[in-house]
Design a protein around this motif. Structure first.
Motif, PDB file in Angstrom:
ATOM      1  N   ASP A 191      16.608 -25.948   6.946  1.00 29.44           N
ATOM      2  CA  ASP A 191      16.042 -25.313   5.761  1.00 29.44           C
ATOM      3  C   ASP A 191      15.292 -26.367   4.943  1.00 29.44           C
ATOM      4  O   ASP A 191      15.178 -27.525   5.346  1.00 29.44           O
ATOM      5  N   ARG A 192      14.770 -25.961   3.809  1.00 27.11           N
ATOM      6  CA  ARG A 192      13.932 -26.870   3.039  1.00 27.11           C
ATOM      7  C   ARG A 192      14.703 -28.109   2.597  1.00 27.11           C
ATOM      8  O   ARG A 192      14.181 -29.224   2.624  1.00 27.11           O
ATOM      9  N   ARG A 194      17.190 -29.633   4.090  1.00 27.69           N
ATOM     10  CA  ARG A 194      17.358 -30.571   5.201  1.00 27.69           C
ATOM     11  C   ARG A 194      16.031 -31.251   5.533  1.00 27.69           C
ATOM     12  O   ARG A 194      15.981 -32.447   5.814  1.00 27.69           O
ATOM     13  N   ARG A 195      14.940 -30.478   5.530  1.00 33.67           N
ATOM     14  CA  ARG A 195      13.654 -31.065   5.901  1.00 33.67           C
ATOM     15  C   ARG A 195      13.177 -32.075   4.861  1.00 33.67           C
ATOM     16  O   ARG A 195      12.522 -33.059   5.186  1.00 33.67           O
TER      17      ARG A 195
ATOM     18  N   LEU B 149      17.011 -18.762   7.618  1.00 31.80           N
ATOM     19  CA  LEU B 149      17.742 -19.937   7.139  1.00 31.80           C
ATOM     20  C   LEU B 149      17.897 -19.964   5.626  1.00 31.80           C
ATOM     21  O   LEU B 149      18.829 -20.559   5.111  1.00 31.80           O
ATOM     22  N   GLU B 150      16.965 -19.341   4.900  1.00 27.81           N
ATOM     23  CA  GLU B 150      17.039 -19.409   3.440  1.00 27.81           C
ATOM     24  C   GLU B 150      16.855 -18.037   2.812  1.00 27.81           C
ATOM     25  O   GLU B 150      15.867 -17.787   2.129  1.00 27.81           O
ATOM     26  N   PHE B 235      21.535 -20.690   7.848  1.00 27.50           N
ATOM     27  CA  PHE B 235      21.825 -22.111   8.032  1.00 27.50           C
ATOM     28  C   PHE B 235      23.333 -22.307   8.185  1.00 27.50           C
ATOM     29  O   PHE B 235      23.813 -22.895   9.152  1.00 27.50           O
ATOM     30  N   ARG B 324      13.059 -17.775   1.264  1.00 23.39           N
ATOM     31  CA  ARG B 324      12.107 -18.819   1.601  1.00 23.39           C
ATOM     32  C   ARG B 324      11.829 -18.757   3.091  1.00 23.39           C
ATOM     33  O   ARG B 324      12.716 -18.515   3.884  1.00 23.39           O
ATOM     34  N   THR B 326      10.906 -20.813   6.432  1.00 23.55           N
ATOM     35  CA  THR B 326      10.945 -22.192   6.891  1.00 23.55           C
ATOM     36  C   THR B 326      10.315 -22.287   8.266  1.00 23.55           C
ATOM     37  O   THR B 326      10.074 -21.288   8.928  1.00 23.55           O
ATOM     38  N   ASP B 327      10.102 -23.507   8.682  1.00 24.76           N
ATOM     39  CA  ASP B 327       9.438 -23.752   9.960  1.00 24.76           C
ATOM     40  C   ASP B 327      10.170 -23.165  11.145  1.00 24.76           C
ATOM     41  O   ASP B 327       9.580 -22.932  12.187  1.00 24.76           O
ATOM     42  N   THR B 328      11.482 -23.007  11.017  1.00 28.66           N
ATOM     43  CA  THR B 328      12.228 -22.609  12.203  1.00 28.66           C
ATOM     44  C   THR B 328      12.552 -21.134  12.196  1.00 28.66           C
ATOM     45  O   THR B 328      13.388 -20.680  12.938  1.00 28.66           O
ATOM     46  N   GLU B 329      11.933 -20.368  11.341  1.00 29.61           N
ATOM     47  CA  GLU B 329      12.213 -18.949  11.359  1.00 29.61           C
ATOM     48  C   GLU B 329      10.922 -18.161  11.283  1.00 29.61           C
ATOM     49  O   GLU B 329       9.836 -18.721  11.300  1.00 29.61           O
TER      50      GLU B 329
END
Lengths: 332, 332
Positions: A191-192, A194-195, B149-150, B235, B324, B326-329
């Motif tokens: 998530d944000r 962690r990044r 994740l968020e 997450f 939010r 995120t890059d992984t979702e």
């Protein structure tokens, strides 16, 4: 067991099943450790009951600080008022009457009492609760398990330094490997928080030959193959620790190397503080007292603090003030 | 096993050890389930190898869609391009050629491909990955384990409805009890997300006699005593699931009632999608295929969607747009 006197202030009224389990746990600890001295903080009649179960020689190792007020598990942390048992126990450490505090009371109240009574370390905005778990290649130090529920990325980076120092000092881990818990090991996973935190951890100067190994996953906590120190926020760490405990119970008992710990060290305050599980049993309280004595005998808190001072702090970043304060944690 | 044909599209190139473990898992699944039909999506030579291991009667239950491009575990989810195996597998479901998709590829890519290819349900902004875990009083449905994740508080409340419907439909849990995972059970415990979400979950009209039981803790996942459905963000759910798996490995193996699942159902998209663990072994892939067939035979996705439509949605709240991306979702 390391030699040396350790004087532990015990919060007789902390925990769901206090004072009974605290009394039993304190008795076990007294019998197991001949150099242990206890300062019993709570109602005089409870302390008297405990003392009555000791032999005359053991009694010389016990003193009492009579206090009547407890902090309930559902109370707001500021309910840790000056005349509560946990505040009185912290005050005893501040005044040099005890070497460490052990409480199974509400975590938020203990963290608040410790931060108010002992002061926080410079450069540590948020204290962390640190738990040590058994692992295939163990132990693994997990933090935070509930000290700071909504840390910002800079706090996670600071906790990485804390965790590395703690692993070296409390568990003699040589050159600890530090990982940031996420949902995958590939760079950018998470998530944000962690990044944003990952580059700060990568840049953080770690003490004692420790090194950052990147992102780790949930498996790594019980494995230990990738990291000796696993860094996460206090919300995630807290539910993880309890989920692992539940998993061991379902699997028919903890592994031979020990179960999920029910006591955690509070790092970031100027004193040795151990928080036991609210649902602590007598053996959990005894292990919390033993942990406090161990940390004191190693002067772990002071040594970690010194290592922290020596590790140059990374320059301030935009995320530094992103911590959120919540009802269940320190709010000064 | 329920009767009825189930046609499962299998992503031959998804997963760390693809295609070998996917081929082996598909073979196991074929042999275990005489009503199972597979659509193999991947390189023709890989599919041919699998078909060569089947007897002539089994071969009549296999078709092939030749596709060469895989999505790597470290790729951005939008790398799930139209000619990738996971996108082609999803397209087969959209076109009615298959009933469900199974992939052990990167979760983000599969979620993105499914949301793009099948569309999302109305009123579900964020799909959820749902895992079913063994428990003392089990099973326990845990969501989200990595779909979003968020999530914001409104998404957690929506996922509570999804989870309750899924427990009833997929696992025949009568009147599911739904809990929100936090760091304590007393009202107000938790970070800001949990404290904002708790009243929304309490107000959410749940389907099928389900009821909200309040905050639950990490132990409750392996216990099942307090809740049948445990709601958390993707997450936390993802690291929890993997930590529990690691704990079982350390404890000498999973409990008799089964280990941590290595396949999860994706809810919130208009089709049956099962995501296997990236590190899936052949038996994990086989269990993922079996889960997909089970869900299809119960028409679980359609039934959950219908229950969701029937449950009146809580009025929009300020937190509704707090998700939010995120890059992984999913990022549409």
């Amino acid at each position: 067991m390391e030699p040396g006197t350790a004087r532990i202030a015990v919060d007789l009224l902390g925990g769901d099943d206090a004072p009974a389990v605290v009394v039993d746990g304190a008795l076990w600890a007294m019998r197991a450790d001949p150099d242990l001295h206890l300062l019993l903080v709570g109602p005089a009649e409870v302390a008297d009951g405990l003392i009555g179960a000791l032999d005359p020689v053991q009694r010389t190792r016990v003193t009492v600080r009579p206090v009547r007020a407890a902090v309930g598990m559902a109370d707001h942390p500021v309910a840790a008022r000056a005349d509560s048992t946990v505040r009185a126990a912290v005050t005893a450490v501040r005044d040099g009457i005890a070497d460490a505090v052990v409480s199974a009371g509400a975590t938020g109240a203990t963290v608040t009492a410790a931060a108010l009574g002992l002061g926080r370390w410079p450069h540590v905005r948020r204290p962390a609760l640190v738990a040590t778990l058994p692992a295939v290649v163990g132990p693994v130090v997990l933090l935070d398990v509930g000290g700071s529920l909504e840390p910002g990325p800079a706090t996670l980076a600071r906790h990485a330094v804390l965790g590395a120092a703690y692993a070296a000092v409390a568990h003699a881990v040589a050159e600890p490997r530090v990982g940031l818990l996420s949902v995958g090991t590939e760079g950018g996973k998470g998530d944000r928080l962690r990044r944003t935190a990952a580059p700060l951890l990568a840049a953080a100067p770690l003490p004692d030959g420790a090194r950052y190994v990147g992102l780790v996953e949930g498996y790594d906590i019980a494995s230990g193959a990738r990291a000796d120190v696993v860094v996460t926020d206090g919300f995630t760490g807290n539910v993880l620790l309890k989920a692992i405990e539940g998993a061991y119970a379902l699997a028919g008992g903890p592994p031979a190397s020990g179960g999920a710990p029910r006591a955690a060290a509070l790092l970031g305050v100027a004193g040795t503080v151990v928080v036991c599980h609210g649902a602590a049993r007598a053996d959990d309280v005894a292990s919390g007292i033993a942990l406090a004595a161990h940390l004191w005998r190693r002067r772990a808190t002071d040594t970690v603090s010194t290592l922290l001072d020596r590790a140059p702090q990374a320059p301030a970043k935009p995320g530094d003030h992103a911590d959120r304060t919540t009802d269940t944690e320190v709010s000064l």
